[in-house]
Design an enzyme around this catalytic site. Sequence first.
Site, mmCIF file in Angstrom:
data_model
loop_
_atom_site.group_PDB
_atom_site.id
_atom_site.type_symbol
_atom_site.label_atom_id
_atom_site.label_comp_id
_atom_site.label_asym_id
_atom_site.label_seq_id
_atom_site.Cartn_x
_atom_site.Cartn_y
_atom_site.Cartn_z
ATOM 1 C CG HIS A 1 6.205 1.299 4.974
ATOM 2 N ND1 HIS A 1 5.837 2.625 4.863
ATOM 3 C CD2 HIS A 1 6.421 0.881 3.708
ATOM 4 C CE1 HIS A 1 5.839 2.974 3.589
ATOM 5 N NE2 HIS A 1 6.186 1.922 2.863
ATOM 6 C CG ASN B 1 8.890 -6.913 -2.714
ATOM 7 O OD1 ASN B 1 7.693 -7.083 -2.970
ATOM 8 N ND2 ASN B 1 9.355 -5.763 -2.259
ATOM 9 N NE ARG C 1 0.156 4.733 -1.945
ATOM 10 C CZ ARG C 1 1.168 3.984 -1.505
ATOM 11 N NH1 ARG C 1 1.805 4.307 -0.384
ATOM 12 N NH2 ARG C 1 1.532 2.910 -2.147
ATOM 13 N NE ARG D 1 7.185 -5.332 1.419
ATOM 14 C CZ ARG D 1 7.570 -4.120 1.116
ATOM 15 N NH1 ARG D 1 8.552 -3.925 0.259
ATOM 16 N NH2 ARG D 1 6.979 -3.074 1.679
ATOM 17 C CD GLU E 1 10.947 -2.941 3.519
ATOM 18 O OE1 GLU E 1 11.591 -2.544 2.525
ATOM 19 O OE2 GLU E 1 9.767 -2.640 3.724
#
Length: 395
Positions: free
Chosen positions: A179, A8, A240, A90, A383
């Site tokens: 996601h 990642n 956010r 990723r 993940e």
Amino acid sequence: MSKTMAINAGSSSLKWKLYAMPEEEVLASGIVERIGLDNALFSIDYNDGESVERTADISNHEVAVEMLLKELIDLSILNSFDEITGVGHRVAAGGESFSDSAVVTDEVLKEIERLGELAPLHNPANAMGIRAFKKILPDITSVAVFDTSFHQTMDKVNYLYSIPMEYYEKHNARKYGYHGTSHKYVSQRASEMLGKPLEDLKIVSCHLGNGASLCAIEGGKSVDTSMGFTPLAGLTMGTRSGDIDVSLLPFLMEKEGIADINEMIDILNKQSGLKGLSGISSDMRDLHEQAAENEQAAVALRIFENRVIKYIGAYAATMNGVDAVIFTAGIGENDIQTRQNIIEGISFLGAQIDNEKNDCRGKERVISTDGSKVAVLLVPTDEEVMIARDIERLS
Ligand code: ADP
């Protein structure tokens, strides 16, 4: 046994895990931070508890990869680079080009870079990680795993915005969601935990971390999700804003003397959400700590829960039912109070939390009562293992 690496890569960081496959055993993991800055941090965990940590000058991703691979050899975690059979990366945005993970060819890499227009903070960094590994391990299969591809099963009805159709036709202006790898993993685990085939399940997956999104999953496929064209949409997140009326933007820009729309968007991405509402922190732990004395912290927590509850209700309606609600990621896995409040907020659906079972962090388990009409599950996300599996599947 083959050894594969899940990567990642961010603009100044590189997180990685080395797996023995097909056993899915984590042989080592680590992170390189502050790449390109003074005193980059380099750490490796291996052998169930041993670790290496130090600072070094790491000017770019290539140097980071070189250093990391050399260290794997020095620590005898690898005997030679030939043992690595694949590297998986990723990648944030796959647009409409990737409905599945892909082996990285020159064309695929170019397309990932082109799709930087959808994820300017992420795709270029992801591509940098891919290039670094390709340069140092040119003969090893490289696989890209996209955060968006799981959501490519969404129907037009859910991915189109109600704006002139030509904007979609000309510019692919639509919802993509993010996601996806996490939502896919936890829904598969939920099906295994419940002993019911995915095909028969209507699931709402709640990935609640610093970035947060919900996903409606029917028959194992993403039907709708709360993030949008970018990760800014949907729930209230750490920093956010989530959904807002876009007419607020020109209004606020004029009132606050903000000339550049990018500055305004930056505020919505980095100064809003829990941080902006509370004026204290983007971290749920800080807000819980202060909620008793601080009204703003308490309100931020209630707004966070409220948005999750609203989206669960919306997705139960979208699927005309819901069999399971899953909690995952930092808040979903650890925040006992927030999980309880959210489930109490959807009791009208027949969901009932078992407070004893819910009294835990980071453990895979069902946390609803035996009589609950909706199963509620806590599933720590993974993940990286999905990336490792995709390397196996595609190499
Ligand atoms: P990211 O989106 O950065 O990957 P994570 O999934 O790591 O985020 O989640 C980070 C968030 O998880 C933190 O902002 C924090 O609010 C929350 N969190 C972690 N541990 C706890 C805890 N024990 N209680 C409540 N919230 C927690």
